[in-house]
Write a protein that holds these residues in place. Structure first.
Motif, PDB file in Angstrom:
ATOM      1  N   ALA A  58      50.050  20.803  82.413  1.00 10.71           N
ATOM      2  CA  ALA A  58      48.680  21.325  82.371  1.00 10.71           C
ATOM      3  C   ALA A  58      48.126  21.481  83.783  1.00 10.71           C
ATOM      4  N   HIS A  59      48.317  20.472  84.607  1.00  9.11           N
ATOM      5  CA  HIS A  59      47.759  20.505  85.958  1.00  9.11           C
ATOM      6  C   HIS A  59      48.382  21.609  86.804  1.00  9.11           C
ATOM      7  N   MET A  60      49.660  21.898  86.573  1.00  7.84           N
ATOM      8  CA  MET A  60      50.288  22.986  87.333  1.00  7.84           C
ATOM      9  C   MET A  60      49.775  24.344  86.856  1.00  7.84           C
ATOM     10  N   ARG A 164      31.587  24.590  78.191  1.00  8.82           N
ATOM     11  CA  ARG A 164      31.845  24.847  79.606  1.00  8.82           C
ATOM     12  C   ARG A 164      33.102  25.698  79.773  1.00  8.82           C
ATOM     13  N   ALA A 165      34.105  25.430  78.929  1.00  6.88           N
ATOM     14  CA  ALA A 165      35.342  26.216  79.012  1.00  6.88           C
ATOM     15  C   ALA A 165      35.118  27.659  78.556  1.00  6.88           C
ATOM     16  N   LEU A 166      34.079  27.860  77.729  1.00  3.15           N
ATOM     17  CA  LEU A 166      33.799  29.219  77.244  1.00  3.15           C
ATOM     18  C   LEU A 166      32.961  30.013  78.241  1.00  3.15           C
ATOM     19  N   ALA A 167      32.290  29.299  79.153  1.00  2.31           N
ATOM     20  CA  ALA A 167      31.279  29.936  80.007  1.00  2.31           C
ATOM     21  C   ALA A 167      31.851  31.090  80.818  1.00  2.31           C
ATOM     22  N   CYS A 168      33.102  30.962  81.242  1.00  2.58           N
ATOM     23  CA  CYS A 168      33.693  31.991  82.099  1.00  2.58           C
ATOM     24  C   CYS A 168      34.293  33.134  81.296  1.00  2.58           C
ATOM     25  N   GLN A 169      34.251  33.049  79.994  1.00  7.55           N
ATOM     26  CA  GLN A 169      34.879  34.038  79.125  1.00  7.55           C
ATOM     27  C   GLN A 169      36.341  34.250  79.488  1.00  7.55           C
ATOM     28  N   SER A 170      37.018  33.161  79.829  1.00  5.96           N
ATOM     29  CA  SER A 170      38.435  33.291  80.137  1.00  5.96           C
ATOM     30  C   SER A 170      39.217  33.295  78.830  1.00  5.96           C
ATOM     31  N   GLU A 171      40.419  33.880  78.904  1.00  7.07           N
ATOM     32  CA  GLU A 171      41.229  34.000  77.696  1.00  7.07           C
ATOM     33  C   GLU A 171      42.008  32.735  77.414  1.00  7.07           C
ATOM     34  N   LEU A 172      42.394  32.043  78.500  1.00  9.86           N
ATOM     35  CA  LEU A 172      43.313  30.915  78.348  1.00  9.86           C
ATOM     36  C   LEU A 172      42.582  29.590  78.551  1.00  9.86           C
ATOM     37  N   VAL A 173      42.711  28.716  77.577  1.00 11.64           N
ATOM     38  CA  VAL A 173      42.103  27.394  77.697  1.00 11.64           C
ATOM     39  C   VAL A 173      43.198  26.336  77.539  1.00 11.64           C
ATOM     40  N   VAL A 174      43.268  25.439  78.521  1.00 13.58           N
ATOM     41  CA  VAL A 174      44.195  24.324  78.446  1.00 13.58           C
ATOM     42  C   VAL A 174      43.426  23.122  77.927  1.00 13.58           C
ATOM     43  N   LEU A 175      43.898  22.544  76.837  1.00 16.10           N
ATOM     44  CA  LEU A 175      43.208  21.386  76.266  1.00 16.10           C
ATOM     45  C   LEU A 175      44.142  20.190  76.348  1.00 16.10           C
ATOM     46  N   ASP A 176      43.760  19.206  77.146  1.00 20.58           N
ATOM     47  CA  ASP A 176      44.614  18.028  77.346  1.00 20.58           C
ATOM     48  C   ASP A 176      44.092  16.886  76.488  1.00 20.58           C
ATOM     49  N   THR A 204      43.418  31.980  73.767  1.00 12.13           N
ATOM     50  CA  THR A 204      44.774  31.432  73.772  1.00 12.13           C
ATOM     51  C   THR A 204      44.688  29.974  74.205  1.00 12.13           C
ATOM     52  N   TYR A 205      45.321  29.098  73.441  1.00 13.66           N
ATOM     53  CA  TYR A 205      45.259  27.679  73.779  1.00 13.66           C
ATOM     54  C   TYR A 205      46.623  27.137  74.191  1.00 13.66           C
ATOM     55  N   VAL A 206      46.611  26.299  75.203  1.00 15.45           N
ATOM     56  CA  VAL A 206      47.727  25.385  75.421  1.00 15.45           C
ATOM     57  C   VAL A 206      47.166  24.021  75.079  1.00 15.45           C
ATOM     58  N   PHE A 207      47.628  23.490  73.951  1.00 15.85           N
ATOM     59  CA  PHE A 207      46.970  22.332  73.341  1.00 15.85           C
ATOM     60  C   PHE A 207      47.874  21.114  73.445  1.00 15.85           C
ATOM     61  N   ILE A 208      47.527  20.214  74.364  1.00 16.57           N
ATOM     62  CA  ILE A 208      48.360  19.037  74.592  1.00 16.57           C
ATOM     63  C   ILE A 208      47.895  17.901  73.701  1.00 16.57           C
ATOM     64  N   THR A 209      48.845  17.261  73.050  1.00 21.96           N
ATOM     65  CA  THR A 209      48.477  16.132  72.204  1.00 21.96           C
ATOM     66  C   THR A 209      49.694  15.253  71.978  1.00 21.96           C
ATOM     67  N   HIS A 210      49.460  13.997  71.692  1.00 22.01           N
ATOM     68  CA  HIS A 210      50.591  13.164  71.264  1.00 22.01           C
ATOM     69  C   HIS A 210      50.473  12.891  69.773  1.00 22.01           C
ATOM     70  N   ASP A 211      49.500  13.524  69.137  1.00 23.60           N
ATOM     71  CA  ASP A 211      49.191  13.281  67.733  1.00 23.60           C
ATOM     72  C   ASP A 211      49.697  14.460  66.901  1.00 23.60           C
TER      73      ASP A 211
END
Ligand SMILES: Nc1ncnc2c1ncn2[C@@H]1O[C@H](COP(=O)(O)OP(=O)(O)O)[C@@H](O)[C@H]1O
Ligand SMILES: [Mg+2]
Lengths: 277, 277
Positions: A58-60, A164-176, A204-211
């Motif tokens: 995610a950080h990269m 806050r993640a929506l504010a920029c109207q970006s397409e890609l959201v990384v959720l950690d 588009t989501y990159v959705f990180i989870t251990h669940d």
């Protein structure tokens, strides 16, 4: 969407990405030769045990630190190690802990407005109103903008972080691990909101989870990480019905982070939301 | 506000501190009106009344050239406070900025800045000020320069440690991911979280600056005659102990009252603002 080839081109590509940390003379290979694509509009879940390198990926992607090797492409163009403002605007983050992700000494509105100010979105005079709209879009009252984070519940704070993640109207959201710090009922509501937003806005989501039980509810595909390596990448259904890699099977076997009762409750809530959405 | 009152009422010492500080500050501000002989703050000689023990209208006695000691103490407060405020007004912004930069940037910037700070911190304050005053002329302005030069590193240390832990907080990551400038992250995100500790230290330091300034003039390196100064009064009067006890006891008590008062208020402030030590 303007040209046919664009539809098939992935929004995000990682090509042979590795990350090595050196701490106290010791080398840690946190991410090892990882490649995957994320298509527009999908939700790619990244799962794996704690320490398997999920957050490092995610950080990269976010450019918090550069990869040690490999390339990261956004919409077909190479992302540089030093990100410019346009790159920052294009990829947003929702963190695990909504308690720490909002500055306790700044109002909710100030935290939300930062994105608008940094990227010059909208007229200056209209930004405060826009902040109110953003809050309403995540199901919070507009007048929360003048409140301090400490006056909000965990779930409400995570909604602010999503706004806050929506504010920029970006397409890609990384959720950690966006729901790991929330109790099950609140978790279900936040997942529902995330599903709705993705459907409505084509996010588009990159959705990180251990669940893994969360994965079922949100993901289109699942990437399984083990010790920094990508060991399996399959559609969500396949991972649960026919896991290929032994590690994935073990991971699924080790699922119960929530009780059966809680899982059922969440399942019901999610079904209801999917029906209504 | 209610919490503030509760803390104050629970702790009678903080009320005492508030009273002492109010006494010092208000008397310094209204010195022209409450002192019986305002002209005695300057170079006045009245040999008819010199070295008098306390008696009306000289409630604290007179000095060796017949000036009212009470008047001179009140004016000395005024000058000490001006000195303290000016010193902090210069030292705090410098120290805080360096501490923020060192703590937030890390790497070689941190290394260089903190080594320089450590050098200043390793010299005993009085020695540093004395050696500076040895080179400079002993005037009020130079006194301020000397005290300022030894005061900023303490704020650098304080803020450096705070910034280093604050920068690990999620809100800093959030601002960076949005693309906020380094200046924004330091001054608008991290700094507000350091303010309680800074304010507390400033209150404590007002007392200590007065003490240090007095020590300097006690050594003959500070404020020069005929300007009234508590440290010089104690030094000059010490030669005439114990017979002319009032020459030292009252200025000494005056120093004690100021330092003690600001300390008590600083401690109360720490509790009220929830600042870290
Ligand atoms: N900044 C860092 N410095 C050194 N090692 C790190 C750093 N970040 C992560 N690591 C190491 O990399 C590995 C993967 O960590 P991480 O990506 O946080 O795992 P996950 O998010 O899957 O729990 C761990 O062994 C961790 O100790
Ligand atoms: Mg992690």
């Amino acid at each position: 969407m303007r040209e046919p080839s664009r539809v098939t081109r992935p929004l995000l590509s990682l090509r042979s990405v590795s990350k090595t940390f050196t701490t106290a003379g010791r080398m840690v290979r946190a991410v090892d030769d990882v490649s995957f694509d994320v298509a527009k509009g999908e939700c790619l879940a990244i799962v794996g045990e704690s320490g398997s390198g999920k957050s490092t990926v995610a950080h990269m992607i976010l450019g918090i630190y550069p990869q040690s090797a490999g390339e990261i492409l956004l919409d077909g163009s190479l992302l540089p190690a030093r990100r410019a403002l346009i790159h920052r605007r294009a990829i947003q983050l929702v963190q695990q802990n909504p308690l720490s992700s909002l500055n306790p000494k700044r109002s909710i509105g100030a935290s939300l407005r930062l994105a608008l100010d940094v990227h010059g979105i909208g007229e200056r005079s209209a930004r405060w109103d826009r902040v109110g709209q953003l809050l309403e879009e995540v199901g919070l009252p507009a007048d929360f903008r003048s409140r301090a984070p400490s006056t909000l519940s965990g779930g409400q704070r995570q909604r602010v972080a999503i706004a806050r993640a929506l504010a920029c109207q970006s397409e890609l959201v990384v959720l950690d691990e966006p729901t790991s710090a929330l109790d099950v009922l609140v978790q279900a509501r936040v997942l529902k909101l995330l599903n709705e937003l993705r459907a409505q806005r084509g996010l588009t989501y990159v959705f990180i989870t251990h669940d893994l039980s969360v994965v079922r509810n949100v993901a289109t595909r699942v990437a399984v990480f083990e010790k920094g390596r990508l060991v399996e990448l399959s559609p969500t259904e396949t991972v649960f019905t026919n896991p290929k890699h032994p590690y994935t099977r073990r991971l699924i076997g080790a699922v119960p982070v929530v009780t059966a009762q809680e899982a059922e409750l969440r399942g019901r809530l999610m079904e209801k939301s999917n029906a209504s959405a | 506000m209610n919490r503030t009152l509760a803390i104050l009422l629970r702790n009678p010492l903080s009320l005492l501190g508030l009273a002492l500080v109010a006494l010092v500050v208000l008397s310094a501000i209204s010195a022209d009106f409450i002192t019986p002989f305002p002209e005695h703050a300057g170079a006045v000689v009245d040999f008819a009344n010199f070295n008098k023990a306390p008696e009306w209208p000289y409630i604290m006695g007179t000095d060796l050239v017949g000036r009212d000691l009470f008047t001179r103490i009140v004016y000395a407060y005024r000058i000490s406070l001006i000195l303290g405020v000016v010193v902090l007004a210069i030292a705090v912004p410098i120290g805080v900025t360096i501490g923020l930069v060192a703590g937030y940037f890390g790497g070689w910037v941190e290394y260089v800045l903190m080594r320089v700070t450590d050098v200043f911190l390793s010299i005993p304050p009085l020695v540093l000020a004395m050696s500076m005053m040895g080179v400079l002329e002993p005037t009020l302005t130079n006194g301020m320069i000397a005290v300022t030069a030894m005061w900023w590193p303490w704020y650098t240390r304080l803020v450096y440690n705070l910034a280093r832990s604050e920068k690990e907080e999620g809100y800093v990551l959030a601002a960076e991911v949005i693309g906020a400038s380094k200046a924004h992250v330091m001054f608008r995100e991290i700094l507000p979280n350091c303010v309680p500790s800074i304010l507390t230290k400033m209150t404590l330091d007002l007392g200590f600056v007065i003490l240090i300034a007095s020590s300097l003039s006690f050594l003959g390196l500070g404020v020069q005659p005929p300007t009234p100064d508590l440290g010089s009064m104690v030094a000059d009067g010490a030669k005439y102990l114990p017979d002319s006890w009032w020459l030292t006891v009252f200025p000494g008590l005056a120093i004690l009252v100021a330092v003690f008062g600001f300390n008590l208020v600083g401690d109360a402030l720490r509790e009220i603002l929830g600042a870290e030590q």
